[in-house]
Design an enzyme around this catalytic site. Sequence first.
Site, PDB file in Angstrom:
ATOM      1  N   LYS A  45      60.163  25.879 -14.919  1.00 31.28           N
ATOM      2  CA  LYS A  45      60.682  27.042 -15.651  1.00 31.28           C
ATOM      3  C   LYS A  45      62.045  26.683 -16.254  1.00 31.28           C
ATOM      4  O   LYS A  45      62.875  26.045 -15.589  1.00 31.28           O
ATOM      5  CB  LYS A  45      60.834  28.216 -14.671  1.00 31.28           C
ATOM      6  N   LEU A  78      64.753  34.947 -18.879  1.00 28.14           N
ATOM      7  CA  LEU A  78      65.194  33.712 -18.224  1.00 28.14           C
ATOM      8  C   LEU A  78      65.447  33.871 -16.715  1.00 28.14           C
ATOM      9  O   LEU A  78      66.447  33.370 -16.199  1.00 28.14           O
ATOM     10  CB  LEU A  78      66.448  33.204 -18.974  1.00 28.14           C
ATOM     11  N   CYS A 134      64.657  30.279 -26.437  1.00 29.77           N
ATOM     12  CA  CYS A 134      64.386  31.462 -25.609  1.00 29.77           C
ATOM     13  C   CYS A 134      64.655  32.721 -26.439  1.00 29.77           C
ATOM     14  O   CYS A 134      65.771  32.922 -26.909  1.00 29.77           O
ATOM     15  CB  CYS A 134      65.234  31.505 -24.351  1.00 29.77           C
ATOM     16  N   ASN A 136      64.555  35.898 -25.496  1.00 27.74           N
ATOM     17  CA  ASN A 136      64.651  37.144 -24.731  1.00 27.74           C
ATOM     18  C   ASN A 136      65.953  37.419 -24.006  1.00 27.74           C
ATOM     19  O   ASN A 136      65.998  38.304 -23.164  1.00 27.74           O
ATOM     20  CB  ASN A 136      63.517  37.184 -23.687  1.00 27.74           C
ATOM     21  N   SER A 199      57.100  31.148 -27.608  1.00 29.14           N
ATOM     22  CA  SER A 199      56.422  32.375 -28.024  1.00 29.14           C
ATOM     23  C   SER A 199      56.984  32.856 -29.371  1.00 29.14           C
ATOM     24  O   SER A 199      58.109  32.530 -29.736  1.00 29.14           O
ATOM     25  CB  SER A 199      56.562  33.456 -26.954  1.00 29.14           C
TER      26      SER A 199
HETATM   27  O1  RRO Z   1      62.333  33.780 -19.744  1.00 26.08           O
HETATM   28  C1  RRO Z   1      61.946  34.195 -20.860  1.00 26.08           C
HETATM   29  O2  RRO Z   1      62.056  35.366 -21.230  1.00 26.08           O
HETATM   30  C2  RRO Z   1      61.332  33.287 -21.837  1.00 26.08           C
HETATM   31  C3  RRO Z   1      61.833  32.046 -22.183  1.00 26.08           C
HETATM   32 BR1  RRO Z   1      63.298  31.278 -21.345  1.00 26.08          BR
HETATM   33  C4  RRO Z   1      61.233  31.295 -23.225  1.00 26.08           C
HETATM   34  O3  RRO Z   1      61.652  30.194 -23.599  1.00 26.08           O
HETATM   35  N1  RRO Z   1      60.144  31.839 -23.826  1.00 26.08           N
HETATM   36  C5  RRO Z   1      59.649  33.034 -23.481  1.00 26.08           C
HETATM   37  O4  RRO Z   1      58.655  33.483 -24.076  1.00 26.08           O
HETATM   38  N2  RRO Z   1      60.240  33.751 -22.472  1.00 26.08           N
END
Ligand code: RRO
Length: 316
Positions: A45, A78, A134, A136, A199
Amino acid sequence: MAKLSTHFLDLPVANPLMNASGVWCSVASQLEALAESTSGAMVTKSCTLQPRDGNPEPRYRVLADAGQLFGSINSMGLPNEGFAYYLHYAQRHDHEAKPLFMSLSGLTLDDNLTMIDSLKDAVTPTILEVNLSCPNVPGKSQIGYDFEAMDTLLAEVSSGYQRPFGVKLPPYFDMAHFDEAAEILNRYPLVAFITCINSVGNALMIDLDSETTLIKPKDGFGGLGGDYVLPTALANVNAFYRRCPDKAIIGCGGVKSGREAFLHILSGATLVQLGTALYEEGPGIFPRVLDELAAIMDDKGYQTIAEFHGKLKTIA
Ligand code: RRO
């Protein structure tokens, strides 16, 4: 029977499948399940210097009802156990049995450089991937959409790390952006691989009956995965495969069976990641997709992955 073994940056891998970062890789028990699964490789992750709880729940929802496209939306924010936790896992992982990637997503450039320094000092065969995408973290824009910041980060990571590494990119939707991103990446020979795509950021999914967003953070806005993103993922894989001939491409987006895995490899992916489908099905998905991929290769008369890797045809 088709042979699924392949190579990634000179490393032998049993097969091209792995998890997408964020899926089944947040805690040691999940990582151990991936290590024991039939995936060819695995990634942790995305982590920050300090542990994070992430965004309030509900923050992930799947769409899987009959008659709907299969997909997911997430705004996890994250959540992770912190850099030291994943480094500790990496130090006891059997890298010969299965290559391990570690995904870093520092909240600042300094945090990224601090983690990269520690990873370098730890002298592990772990493969570094820096997440530039990321979508989000409230108030933070994606580095992959800020070409100046991306250039600065790649320069700093290259000079700090001094070993090959990779980047996880957001999807791009414009030929000029493919050109500009590739031109920047090609300035940095230590960028050995590119993972496309994260995403599709800041989508909105709504429940018709309750007229409510499916997830809570950011007024329902979140990253889209699954069937919705396959064509965008294939386009990004192929765009960077064409523009960055000295770099390997890892494909991610919309893979739920051997068919999509085959299409990613045909478009130029060396490894192929499973995200939403792995989240829903668990690590038992790997043998299924591998069997399906082998069956497609057998049908087409391909004995090795090299015979169709990047060999997408266009219409003259
Ligand atoms: O943790 C997230 O919200 C997240 C991350 Br770091 C990412 O790189 N891509 C995503 O869809 N969610």
